[in-house]
Design a protein around this motif. Structure first.
Motif, mmCIF file in Angstrom:
data_model
loop_
_atom_site.group_PDB
_atom_site.id
_atom_site.type_symbol
_atom_site.label_atom_id
_atom_site.label_comp_id
_atom_site.label_asym_id
_atom_site.label_seq_id
_atom_site.Cartn_x
_atom_site.Cartn_y
_atom_site.Cartn_z
ATOM 1 N N TRP A 131 0.809 -1.214 0.000
ATOM 2 C CA TRP A 131 0.000 0.000 0.000
ATOM 3 C C TRP A 131 0.846 1.269 0.000
ATOM 4 O O TRP A 131 0.347 2.350 -0.265
ATOM 5 N N HIS A 132 2.117 1.143 0.266
ATOM 6 C CA HIS A 132 3.002 2.301 0.439
ATOM 7 C C HIS A 132 3.666 2.684 -0.884
ATOM 8 O O HIS A 132 3.979 1.809 -1.696
ATOM 9 N N PRO A 133 3.908 3.995 -1.139
ATOM 10 C CA PRO A 133 4.602 4.383 -2.379
ATOM 11 C C PRO A 133 5.983 3.756 -2.531
ATOM 12 O O PRO A 133 6.471 3.587 -3.651
ATOM 13 N N GLY A 134 6.627 3.411 -1.425
ATOM 14 C CA GLY A 134 7.943 2.772 -1.479
ATOM 15 C C GLY A 134 7.879 1.262 -1.422
ATOM 16 O O GLY A 134 8.853 0.627 -0.992
ATOM 17 N N ALA A 135 6.760 0.685 -1.861
ATOM 18 C CA ALA A 135 6.530 -0.753 -1.755
ATOM 19 C C ALA A 135 7.719 -1.551 -2.265
ATOM 20 O O ALA A 135 8.260 -1.281 -3.340
ATOM 21 N N GLY A 136 8.126 -2.540 -1.457
ATOM 22 C CA GLY A 136 9.235 -3.405 -1.846
ATOM 23 C C GLY A 136 10.588 -2.941 -1.362
ATOM 24 O O GLY A 136 11.564 -3.692 -1.424
#
Length: 1023
Positions: free
Chosen positions: A1005-1010
């Motif tokens: 769900w986060h813009p920095g996913a992964g």
């Protein structure tokens, strides 16, 4: 890509030939009867420029400053998805109606439509002939884009898509292959998190709805009405489940699947036997009825070609406000595309009836004007808004009226406003220079007194370091993160306020803000010549000007040390004069281009340490003018124009930031640049073109002519790269700048160019820019002194030495012992270093004549115990807090972790062992942790405590978790928790080990996913 590039080359060549013919005819023959058709300048525009690399532009259909930006969405996640499109992608999710151009944060992509020639899936599966989905392949060779138009073929579906737009509406044309089921998906769940939404089928040809989302704009509302040229059957979907026999749904995951009769479509098709479907969509931020009125007013019919032609005419009128002759085809493509990008934002936000959604969330009416949104002011005050003052004065007046409405409704002038939301992205209060620049250049029609009051209100608040800045004249890094950049930008904004106050006869206010505008002097380190962070009254040590860290905003000391546009001559004097300043500029451009510290993706377009890909550098190449060397400016500017802009998709060296990068090119290419907006001055350099005509509005125009030694002005050889003489109207001048009033009065600039630098033009003291008012008299500001401390945190004693930044000053100080009032003796003249054995705070200031510096503070802290600490894995080099002892020094890290008092660990667990010096009875042990998930920092999954008597064998003894949310609800919320474990009664140990397990991989769900998350820790707690 080859087909696209060759198309632009052919178009550009034909367009310029036409332009030359028209110009020659006007000069040598009587005018033809009737009005001449404006040149088709749109053929020079390549909307794909900036869609590759980190340009973050989009290629879709829009009008100048239009509410609707109808464009394909090819990418939804990651930094290069900010506009929704990236050149390297080969799949399309659909076509949405709002997009941001060149920003560094993603948002918009609202109200997505996706045509399908089979039964569509609603997930992101790949579409195709055997299994149509919601992601469709396309080939670059089928893409077409020009101002107001975008087209592509969805390869597996065989659907030809064409898009065009009016100011507040979008128009789709789909041509489907025969014999296939025909559907269109209307998706309200696309991209940003949805707070609420609704869909209603109005009739067999119309659907309406509302979408409320929270992303960069925390509360964005979009209403829409979509009409179809053919009747449809429908299925409304909620959370992926069909809602049969329902005409209206609400929720957070809504779609409509519309089915069209393939037989009817085929019979109505073109001669190619393809079915054609038109869809027109109106938007409004006010209500559905506003969207309907916009649609009725701007698209009453169904003629795609008429709307497309009208969009092309509108763009040609806008682009025609600057007409150029000469240069190369490549330069004309880059130039007119840059001008195109400069006219994409801000965006109209009011409906055709004048209604708009205000900063207070209420509906207001813009009387006699349009209301706007998308103000990227930290970027755009530097070049875009000065360009629009020149060529769009009436629209600029509306911008200022919009600012004042935002102030009245939201209580603040905009900083980075988006969709009626203040995002507080970036720094400064840069609505101020936009307003003052317009006022200084003669734009009226707004309440100047109310504007000045709003400006002063912006400057007198206590947030974002302003409280410290007002008290001391500068911001210490202990007061606020990004302290250097904020100090410098506040100081410039204050100079603008001084200009406005002086123009309105408010002399006391003008004098006060002029003094504040000298705050840069407190951060100029006399030893290094850089704008250097102050840390608790000391200079940051160690210091390397290449370092990118939280003391600067998207930059480093090299790039920010030249940001004193309001007093370049004062900066030059402080650095040693003209020759020293020229050397310092040369050093910037010739330095090793590598940066150290934080990885900052905005720092791009490097020539040495000059970073053209980000805004703090944008004025720097022109500063040679101030030292009497406009020839050196010309060389640097020409180098940037030719090497950091291109005519391909990767033609921007950084993200365009709502047109700022492009506006820099436009101004530099016509040979004018406002190093100091609000000063009325434009610096002059050789233009890229032989002739330039700028429509100034109100029947006025500016004609710029360049002639001289052979060769093209901006051609590959750069044969005429130096100005030898300048004529303003009928007057020849030796100065290297021209004033706005002179442009309006004369309407004509003639430059004589040469192959070699002039020995006279722009060289004399009176011929240099930057000698304007609103500065205090010399000596009216005394730079703050600084401290040199042997050990800020010490065990027995430390030494504090006080140093003046200026000669011929007296230093005075007083000491505050911990927990006590200042010394009863008051202030003491400083004679020799202070030797201290207690925790104290020292206040000190400098005096020269009857002028005093700000009072500066420095603190030294005696360790509260004799513990030592060892950390198993070193912290991230950006977040060391000065060393391991910061974990046990008794000084707690504040909520603003950027100040630097926290240890940060990325992708690893935290483990540290404290030696208490002797066995001790223990009740509790743990540490303080911080969470700021927006910045990739999370609480640990768990914390465990181990104890040992010998430092070799450790026994796990206790552990604890926390109650801090770690899901999407935590985004943007900063939390500090002391995770303390209660130890078993009777526990005694000499060594205590704290182990905190990291949060792990950043969730989807986060813009920095992964990516790898951080743990931030301070202080280790044992009692």
């Amino acid at each position: 890509m080859k087909a696209v590039v060759s198309r632009w080359a052919r178009s550009a060549g034909l367009g310029v030939a036409c332009l030359v013919v028209v110009t020659v005819a006007a000069a040598n023959a009587p005018p033809a009867p009737g009005p001449a058709s404006p040149p088709d300048l749109s053929v020079h525009v390549n909307p794909f420029i900036g869609t590759d690399g980190h340009g973050h532009t989009y290629p879709g259909a829009t009008l100048p400053f239009g509410m609707v930006q109808l464009s394909p969405d090819t990418r939804l996640e990651g930094w290069d998805a900010c506009s929704g499109y990236h050149w390297t992608d080969t799949v399309i999710h659909g076509f949405s109606h709002t997009h941001l151009s060149g920003t560094g944060i993603a948002d918009y992509a609202d109200i997505l439509l996706a045509p399908a020639s089979g039964m569509p899936r609603l997930d992101r599966g790949l579409g195709g002939a055997t299994g149509p989905g919601r992601v469709f392949r396309f080939h670059k060779a089928t893409e077409r884009a020009e101002p107001g138009f975008y087209g592509v073929r969805l390869a597996d579906e065989g659907i030809d898509v064409e898009l065009t737009a009016t100011e507040r509406t979008g128009l789709h044309r789909y041509r489907f292959p025969p014999g296939r089921p025909i559907h269109v998906v209307v998706d309200l769940a696309h991209r940003d998190p949805v707070v609420s939404s609704s869909l209603r089928v109005v009739s067999e040809r119309e659907i309406e709805g509302t979408r409320r989302s929270s992303s960069w704009a925390r509360d964005q509302v979009v209403h829409f009405v979509a009409r179809f040229s053919r009747p449809f059957a429908f299925t409304l979907m909620e959370a992926g489940e069909p809602r049969p026999d329902v005409r209206e749904v609400s929720g957070t995951d809504l779609r409509a699947v519309l089915a069209f009769d393939a037989g009817v479509m085929e019979r109505a098709g073109s001669s190619r036997s393809t079915g054609e479907l038109l869809v027109k969509v109106g938007l409004s931020a006010v209500d559905v009825e506003g969207a309907r009125r916009n649609l009725d007013a701007e698209q009453p019919g169904w003629d795609f070609e008429a709307v497309h032609s009208a969009a092309r005419r509108t763009w040609n009128e806008a682009l025609g406000k600057i007409q150029v002759e000469g240069g190369t085809a490549r330069q004309r493509t880059i130039f007119y595309t840059a001008l195109y990008h400069s006219l994409l934002a801000p965006n109209v936000y009011s409906d055709v009836d004048g209604r708009y959604r205000g900063m207070d969330g209420k509906v207001h009416v813009a009387e006699g004007r349009r209301h706007y949104t998308v103000f990227s002011l930290w970027d755009t005050f530097r070049a875009l808004h000065p360009l629009l003052v020149l060529m769009e004065p009436e629209r600029t007046r509306e911008f200022l009226q919009t600012f004042l409405a935002m102030y009245e409704q939201g209580g603040r002038l905009p900083v980075w406003e988006l969709a009626g939301n203040e995002t507080d992205t970036m720094i400064g209060y840069h609505a101020v220079p936009v307003m003052v620049d317009a006022w200084v250049k003669g734009i009226r029609g707004f309440d100047a007194g109310a504007a000045l009051a709003a400006m002063i209100d912006s400057a007198e608040r206590d947030h974002f370091g302003l409280a410290a800045y007002k008290r001391k004249g500068f911001i210490d890094s202990r007061d606020e993160s990004e302290s250097v950049s904020k100090t410098l930008e506040y100081a410039y904004d204050d100079w603008c306020i001084a200009r406005m106050a002086g123009a309105l006869g408010r002399e006391e206010t003008a004098s006060r803000f002029a003094r504040r505008s000298q705050g840069w002097r407190h951060l100029l380190d006399p030893e290094t010549g850089f704008m250097r962070p102050r840390v608790d009254g000391r200079w940051l040590t160690p210091f390397d000007p290449r370092t990118v860290d939280n003391h600067y905003t998207e930059a480093n000391a090299w790039q920010y040390s030249f940001f004193v546009p309001q007093d370049v001559h004062g900066l030059m004097a402080a650095l040693g004069g003209d020759a020293a300043f020229v050397r310092r500029l040369d050093d910037l451009f010739e330095a090793d281009p590598r940066t150290i510290g934080r990885d900052q993706p905005d720092i791009t377009g490097l020539i040495g340490q000059y970073a053209h890909g980000n805004e703090p550098s944008h004025h720097v190449a022109w500063l040679y003018h101030h030292a009497g060397r406009p020839d050196r400016s010309a060389e640097r500017v020409h180098q940037i124009l030719e090497t950091l802009y291109g005519d391909g998709p990767d033609g921007l060296s950084g993200n365009d930031d709502c047109g700022q990068m492009s506006s820099w090119y436009v101004l530099a290419a016509i040979g004018l640049f406002p190093v100091t907006p609000c000063s009325d001055e434009y610096l002059v350099a050789p233009p890229l073109f032989d002739r330039v005509v700028v429509d100034l509005g109100g029947g006025r125009s500016l004609r710029i002519g360049a002639s001289g030694a052979g060769g093209t002005v901006g051609g590959p050889s750069g044969a005429r790269r130096y100005v030898a003489a300048l004529r303003i109207g009928e007057d020849e001048v030796t100065r290297s700048f021209v004033r706005h009033a002179e442009i309006l009065e004369s309407g004509k600039l003639e430059l004589t160019l040469a192959r070699k630098p002039s020995a006279t033009w722009g060289r004399g003291e009176d011929d240099r820019p930057g000698r304007f008012g609103a500065r205090p008299a010399a000596g009216a500001v005394v730079a703050a002194p600084y401290a040199e401390v042997s050990d800020r945190v010490f065990r027995e004693r430390t030494t504090v030495r006080l140093v003046s930044a200026l000669p011929e000053t007296t230093l005075r100080y007083r000491v505050h012992h911990e927990g006590s009032e200042p010394s009863p003796a008051g202030w003491t003249d400083y004679q020799e270093p202070l030797v201290l054995d207690r925790s104290v705070r020292v206040e000190f200031y400098a005096v020269r004549g009857d002028v005093t510096s700000p009072v500066v503070e420095t603190s030294v802290h005696r360790m509260p115990h004799d513990w030592t600490v060892q950390v198993r894995t070193p912290p991230n080099p950006r977040y060391t807090a000065g060393g391991p002892e910061a974990l046990i020094d008794g000084i707690r890290g504040p909520e603003d972790w950027r100040i630097g008092d926290w240890h940060g660990y990325q992708g690893v667990d935290f483990e540290a062992t404290v030696d208490l010096g002797r066995p001790m009875p223990l009740r509790r042990a743990g540490a303080g942790f911080l969470q700021d998930s927006r910045s990739w920092i999370w609480m640990p999954r768990e914390m465990k405590v181990f104890v040992s008597q010998d430092g070799v064998t450790f026994q796990p003894i206790a552990g604890t978790g926390h109650d801090v949310a770690d899901d999407a609800s935590s985004y943007g919320v900063t939390s500090i928790r002391d995770l303390l474990a209660e130890l078993p009664e009777g526990t005694t140990a000499r060594y205590v080990r704290i182990h905190a397990r990291g949060f792990g991989t950043i969730p989807e769900w986060h813009p920095g996913a992964g990516g790898e998350s951080f743990i931030f820790v301070d202080e280790i707690l044992v009692d």
